[in-house]
Design an enzyme around this catalytic site. Structure first.
Site, mmCIF file in Angstrom:
data_model
loop_
_atom_site.group_PDB
_atom_site.id
_atom_site.type_symbol
_atom_site.label_atom_id
_atom_site.label_comp_id
_atom_site.label_asym_id
_atom_site.label_seq_id
_atom_site.Cartn_x
_atom_site.Cartn_y
_atom_site.Cartn_z
ATOM 1 C CG HIS A 149 -1.952 -1.025 1.232
ATOM 2 N ND1 HIS A 149 -3.202 -0.826 1.780
ATOM 3 C CD2 HIS A 149 -1.964 -2.287 0.736
ATOM 4 C CE1 HIS A 149 -3.926 -1.921 1.623
ATOM 5 N NE2 HIS A 149 -3.187 -2.823 0.992
ATOM 6 C CG ASP A 154 -3.012 2.410 -2.328
ATOM 7 O OD1 ASP A 154 -2.364 1.827 -3.220
ATOM 8 O OD2 ASP A 154 -3.123 1.965 -1.172
#
Length: 226
Positions: A149, A154
């Site tokens: 992540h 993202d």
């Protein structure tokens, strides 16, 4: 129309248990399309990084130690988002974290309108996985670079997913229509032209009669012969 796609990374799930922000990523959209402007900031959380959090985002205490504290970048972050609508996946996590950090450092909490893409995805595809990876697969958004992540990455992926969730390229077409004339149709000025003569000349009539004489047993004379 200005929107900000936003994502954060943290040291854990609960700010009430002392967890802190470690990364903020934002992508600016104008009329639902990326403008090219982004905001990205790593943050020194002034605490350790639990192993579980490190496995998710790969940001270590050593890496973050030399980055600014949240209070040092909070105003820059607020200036970037302004009063734009915020597009967030699982806003129930990010917004309380951000507001807790802001309030704790005597900054105003965010009062922006929020669009939660997780809620949209669950309503649109009930019973199906609604995490970012699953939505990228559904909409053929390339997330091959997403080994861990990352707030900015993202946000960039979510910007593409968000566009698909609200109807793909169609919103842009509607906005283009709204930006034009108030009428549903485009009005064009009619150009007046003098009517042209359409009666056959004597030469044309003579040529036509000569052509008819060459035709054997024309069907329009069949009735006259009976």
């Amino acid at each position: 129309m200005r929107e900000i796609v936003l994502d954060t990374e943290t040291t854990g799930f609960e700010y009430k248990q002392g967890h802190r922000l470690v990364e903020i990523g934002c992508v600016e959209l104008i009329n639902h399309m990326p403008s090219g402007r982004t905001y990205h900031q790593y943050i020194n959380p002034e605490r350790d990084i639990p192993e579980g959090a490190f496995r998710v985002h790969g940001l270590s205490e050593e890496f973050l130690r030399d980055f600014p504290l949240f209070k040092e970048v909070a105003q820059e972050f607020l200036d970037f988002i302004g009063d734009a609508t915020l597009i967030i996946h699982n806003a129930g996590f990010d917004v309380p974290f951000l507001n807790w950090e802001l309030k704790g450092h005597q900054f105003p909490e965010m009062g922006n309108n929020i669009v939660d893409t997780l809620i949209i995805a669950r309503k649109k595809f009930p019973g199906s996985p609604a995490n970012l990876d699953a939505l990228c697969r559904r909409f053929n958004v390339d997330n091959s670079n997403r080994e861990k992540h990352g707030a900015l990455l993202d946000s960039e992926l979510l910007a593409e997913v968000y566009l698909e969730l609200i109807g793909g390229r169609q919103p842009g077409l509607e906005l283009a229509k709204e930006a034009g004339s108030d009428d549903d149709t485009i009005k064009k000025e009619r150009i007046f032209r003098e009517p042209r003569a359409h009666h056959a000349s004597e030469e044309e009539l003579a040529a036509h009669a000569a052509f008819l004489e060459k035709i054997k047993n024309p069907i329009w004379l069949a009735g006259e012969e009976t």
